[in-house]
Write a protein that holds these residues in place. Structure first.
Motif, PDB file in Angstrom:
ATOM      1  N   LEU A  73     -36.487  -5.645 -30.163  1.00 50.56           N
ATOM      2  CA  LEU A  73     -35.651  -6.636 -29.478  1.00 50.56           C
ATOM      3  C   LEU A  73     -36.526  -7.641 -28.741  1.00 50.56           C
ATOM      4  O   LEU A  73     -36.296  -8.859 -28.829  1.00 50.56           O
ATOM      5  N   ARG A  74     -37.511  -7.168 -28.022  1.00 48.29           N
ATOM      6  CA  ARG A  74     -38.400  -8.069 -27.279  1.00 48.29           C
ATOM      7  C   ARG A  74     -39.108  -9.039 -28.226  1.00 48.29           C
ATOM      8  O   ARG A  74     -39.191 -10.248 -27.949  1.00 48.29           O
ATOM      9  N   ASN A  75     -39.598  -8.533 -29.345  1.00 52.05           N
ATOM     10  CA  ASN A  75     -40.280  -9.398 -30.316  1.00 52.05           C
ATOM     11  C   ASN A  75     -39.348 -10.469 -30.860  1.00 52.05           C
ATOM     12  O   ASN A  75     -39.733 -11.631 -31.022  1.00 52.05           O
ATOM     13  N   LYS A  76     -38.097 -10.085 -31.153  1.00 53.39           N
ATOM     14  CA  LYS A  76     -37.151 -11.056 -31.703  1.00 53.39           C
ATOM     15  C   LYS A  76     -36.775 -12.108 -30.662  1.00 53.39           C
ATOM     16  O   LYS A  76     -36.652 -13.301 -30.986  1.00 53.39           O
ATOM     17  N   LEU A  77     -36.575 -11.695 -29.427  1.00 47.24           N
ATOM     18  CA  LEU A  77     -36.250 -12.666 -28.383  1.00 47.24           C
ATOM     19  C   LEU A  77     -37.384 -13.672 -28.209  1.00 47.24           C
ATOM     20  O   LEU A  77     -37.142 -14.884 -28.040  1.00 47.24           O
ATOM     21  N   MET A  78     -38.625 -13.204 -28.262  1.00 46.71           N
ATOM     22  CA  MET A  78     -39.758 -14.124 -28.165  1.00 46.71           C
ATOM     23  C   MET A  78     -39.794 -15.059 -29.369  1.00 46.71           C
ATOM     24  O   MET A  78     -40.046 -16.262 -29.228  1.00 46.71           O
ATOM     25  N   ASP A 120     -44.423  -9.599 -20.089  1.00 45.11           N
ATOM     26  CA  ASP A 120     -44.371 -10.431 -18.889  1.00 45.11           C
ATOM     27  C   ASP A 120     -43.029 -10.184 -18.211  1.00 45.11           C
ATOM     28  O   ASP A 120     -41.984 -10.585 -18.736  1.00 45.11           O
ATOM     29  N   PRO A 121     -43.008  -9.545 -17.033  1.00 48.35           N
ATOM     30  CA  PRO A 121     -41.729  -9.218 -16.395  1.00 48.35           C
ATOM     31  C   PRO A 121     -40.942 -10.428 -15.937  1.00 48.35           C
ATOM     32  O   PRO A 121     -39.742 -10.317 -15.667  1.00 48.35           O
ATOM     33  N   GLU A 122     -41.581 -11.592 -15.836  1.00 49.02           N
ATOM     34  CA  GLU A 122     -40.831 -12.809 -15.527  1.00 49.02           C
ATOM     35  C   GLU A 122     -39.946 -13.207 -16.702  1.00 49.02           C
ATOM     36  O   GLU A 122     -38.846 -13.734 -16.522  1.00 49.02           O
ATOM     37  N   ALA A 156     -40.855  13.272 -15.283  1.00 47.10           N
ATOM     38  CA  ALA A 156     -40.202  12.072 -15.822  1.00 47.10           C
ATOM     39  C   ALA A 156     -40.625  10.828 -15.068  1.00 47.10           C
ATOM     40  O   ALA A 156     -40.980   9.811 -15.676  1.00 47.10           O
ATOM     41  N   TYR A 157     -40.621  10.903 -13.733  1.00 45.42           N
ATOM     42  CA  TYR A 157     -40.894   9.696 -12.959  1.00 45.42           C
ATOM     43  C   TYR A 157     -42.382   9.444 -12.777  1.00 45.42           C
ATOM     44  O   TYR A 157     -42.787   8.300 -12.552  1.00 45.42           O
ATOM     45  N   ASP A 158     -43.203  10.468 -12.893  1.00 45.22           N
ATOM     46  CA  ASP A 158     -44.647  10.216 -12.987  1.00 45.22           C
ATOM     47  C   ASP A 158     -44.938   9.358 -14.215  1.00 45.22           C
ATOM     48  O   ASP A 158     -45.747   8.426 -14.168  1.00 45.22           O
ATOM     49  N   PHE A 159     -44.257   9.661 -15.324  1.00 47.64           N
ATOM     50  CA  PHE A 159     -44.439   8.889 -16.561  1.00 47.64           C
ATOM     51  C   PHE A 159     -43.895   7.472 -16.398  1.00 47.64           C
ATOM     52  O   PHE A 159     -44.592   6.486 -16.676  1.00 47.64           O
ATOM     53  N   VAL A 160     -42.663   7.346 -15.922  1.00 49.55           N
ATOM     54  CA  VAL A 160     -42.038   6.023 -15.783  1.00 49.55           C
ATOM     55  C   VAL A 160     -42.828   5.148 -14.813  1.00 49.55           C
ATOM     56  O   VAL A 160     -43.052   3.962 -15.067  1.00 49.55           O
ATOM     57  N   ASN A 161     -43.286   5.723 -13.696  1.00 51.20           N
ATOM     58  CA  ASN A 161     -43.994   4.946 -12.683  1.00 51.20           C
ATOM     59  C   ASN A 161     -45.380   4.507 -13.147  1.00 51.20           C
ATOM     60  O   ASN A 161     -45.988   3.634 -12.524  1.00 51.20           O
ATOM     61  N   SER A 162     -45.877   5.081 -14.242  1.00 51.31           N
ATOM     62  CA  SER A 162     -47.188   4.671 -14.773  1.00 51.31           C
ATOM     63  C   SER A 162     -47.070   3.454 -15.681  1.00 51.31           C
ATOM     64  O   SER A 162     -48.083   2.917 -16.131  1.00 51.31           O
ATOM     65  N   LEU A 163     -45.850   3.014 -15.953  1.00 56.41           N
ATOM     66  CA  LEU A 163     -45.614   1.931 -16.899  1.00 56.41           C
ATOM     67  C   LEU A 163     -45.200   0.649 -16.186  1.00 56.41           C
ATOM     68  O   LEU A 163     -44.838   0.660 -15.017  1.00 56.41           O
ATOM     69  N   ASN A 164     -45.229  -0.442 -16.927  1.00 57.40           N
ATOM     70  CA  ASN A 164     -44.863  -1.764 -16.408  1.00 57.40           C
ATOM     71  C   ASN A 164     -43.337  -1.918 -16.463  1.00 57.40           C
ATOM     72  O   ASN A 164     -42.794  -2.646 -17.281  1.00 57.40           O
ATOM     73  N   ILE A 165     -42.666  -1.210 -15.556  1.00 64.13           N
ATOM     74  CA  ILE A 165     -41.197  -1.179 -15.513  1.00 64.13           C
ATOM     75  C   ILE A 165     -40.747  -1.669 -14.144  1.00 64.13           C
ATOM     76  O   ILE A 165     -41.295  -1.266 -13.113  1.00 64.13           O
ATOM     77  N   GLN A 166     -39.734  -2.528 -14.140  1.00 66.57           N
ATOM     78  CA  GLN A 166     -39.298  -3.141 -12.889  1.00 66.57           C
ATOM     79  C   GLN A 166     -38.110  -2.426 -12.243  1.00 66.57           C
ATOM     80  O   GLN A 166     -37.849  -2.609 -11.055  1.00 66.57           O
ATOM     81  N   SER A 167     -37.377  -1.637 -13.015  1.00 64.07           N
ATOM     82  CA  SER A 167     -36.153  -1.042 -12.482  1.00 64.07           C
ATOM     83  C   SER A 167     -35.824   0.244 -13.226  1.00 64.07           C
ATOM     84  O   SER A 167     -36.190   0.406 -14.396  1.00 64.07           O
TER      85      SER A 167
END
Length: 290
Positions: free
Chosen positions: A198-203, A238-240, A260-271
């Motif tokens: 999805l991200r690739n197609k939106l770009m 790019d989170p912007e 679970a949250y150790d994994f999620v918090n290691s990634l470039n995730i905003q929410s």
């Protein structure tokens, strides 16, 4: 572009949704049959500091929104993340009334679209099969139950997002995003089970400023094509342009919360959006995410 909330409180627990256990799903459905039981959990989440709510436009969403609106001193500060449409609702209607009957009921139901002009507009959309016009009208019909609430992001459910993605319909995505921005003053959001694609197609289509919500967990549950593709896409993101929101972080209970949250918090995730049915679980999850 506004900033999305770091933690959003979801609603699957209230409607008997558990992808790993039908027994657990049934127990939740029975427990939250009463609206007061649902709001005891919402109140616990608010007392724990949460100020953002994701709600699917299911058959009970209208009465939930009514309860929130009826007590502005308690709930006025919340940000809302509607998720539309609720697919099971439409599946039931189509099975009962057929596609044309369902569209007719949704577009012309009393209180949703009023006035000769809108009736004519709806009739024209049905007769001409103007997909873009019909899409906007269906969005507006779904969004009416959220009227008067502070809408921050309007999400398109993954069953619709991924279908349109497979059909390569750039214009529908573009028009949906513009309609949400213009009509609701909100950010457009897309829920998907294939975030990298999805991200690739939106770009590729030149569409940005879209919140992408997808399952993100360490075992690859509901993540296509897999964990490594997600990690790479998130590292490059790019989170912007595409703020990322993680759901199904516990993989329906298959991954312990701290893991679970150790994994999620290691990634470039905003929410993160999560659902919980008890005060201790809510408080533990907030602590682990923060």
């Amino acid at each position: 572009m506004s900033t999305i909330d770091q933690i959003v409180f979801g609603d699957n627990q209230f409607f008997g949704i558990n992808h790993m256990s039908q027994d657990k799903a049934q127990q939740l459905a029975e427990r939250f049959h009463d609206l007061d039981a649902i709001f005891s959990v919402y109140d616990a989440a608010i007392d724990a500091g949460l100020r953002a709510v994701m709600l699917n436009s299911n058959s009970r969403a209208a009465e939930i929104c009514d309860r929130f609106r009826s007590n502005p001193s308690r709930y006025a500060g919340l940000s809302w993340y509607p998720s539309i449409p609720y697919p099971h609702k439409y599946a039931n209607w189509v099975a009962e009334k057929g596609i044309v009957g369902t569209l007719n009921d949704v577009l012309f139901q009393k209180g949703r679209l009023s006035g000769i002009g809108k009736l004519a507009q709806g009739g024209l959309a049905l007769m001409s099969m103007d997909i873009v016009r019909m899409m906007k009208m269906l969005v507006d019909a779904e969004m009416q139950m959220f009227d008067g609430l502070n809408i921050k992001v309007v999400f398109l459910q993954n069953i619709v997002t991924d279908l349109l993605l497979g059909l390569d319909t750039a214009d529908i995505f573009r028009e949906y995003c513009e309609h949400v921005r213009r009509k609701y003053g909100a950010m457009p959001g897309l829920i998907t089970q294939n975030m990298p694609y999805l991200r690739n197609k939106l770009m590729e289509w030149g569409i940005s400023g879209v919140v992408i919500c997808s399952s993100i967990n360490k075992i690859g549950y509901l993540m296509s094509p897999g964990v490594e593709a997600y990690k790479q896409a998130l590292a490059e993101n790019d989170p912007e342009a595409f703020p990322m929101m993680a759901m199904s972080t516990l993989a329906s209970g298959a991954v312990p919360p701290k893991e679970a949250y150790d994994f999620v918090n290691s990634l470039n995730i905003q929410s993160v959006v999560f659902g919980a049915s008890s005060r201790p679980h809510i408080e533990e999850t907030i602590r682990l995410i923060k």
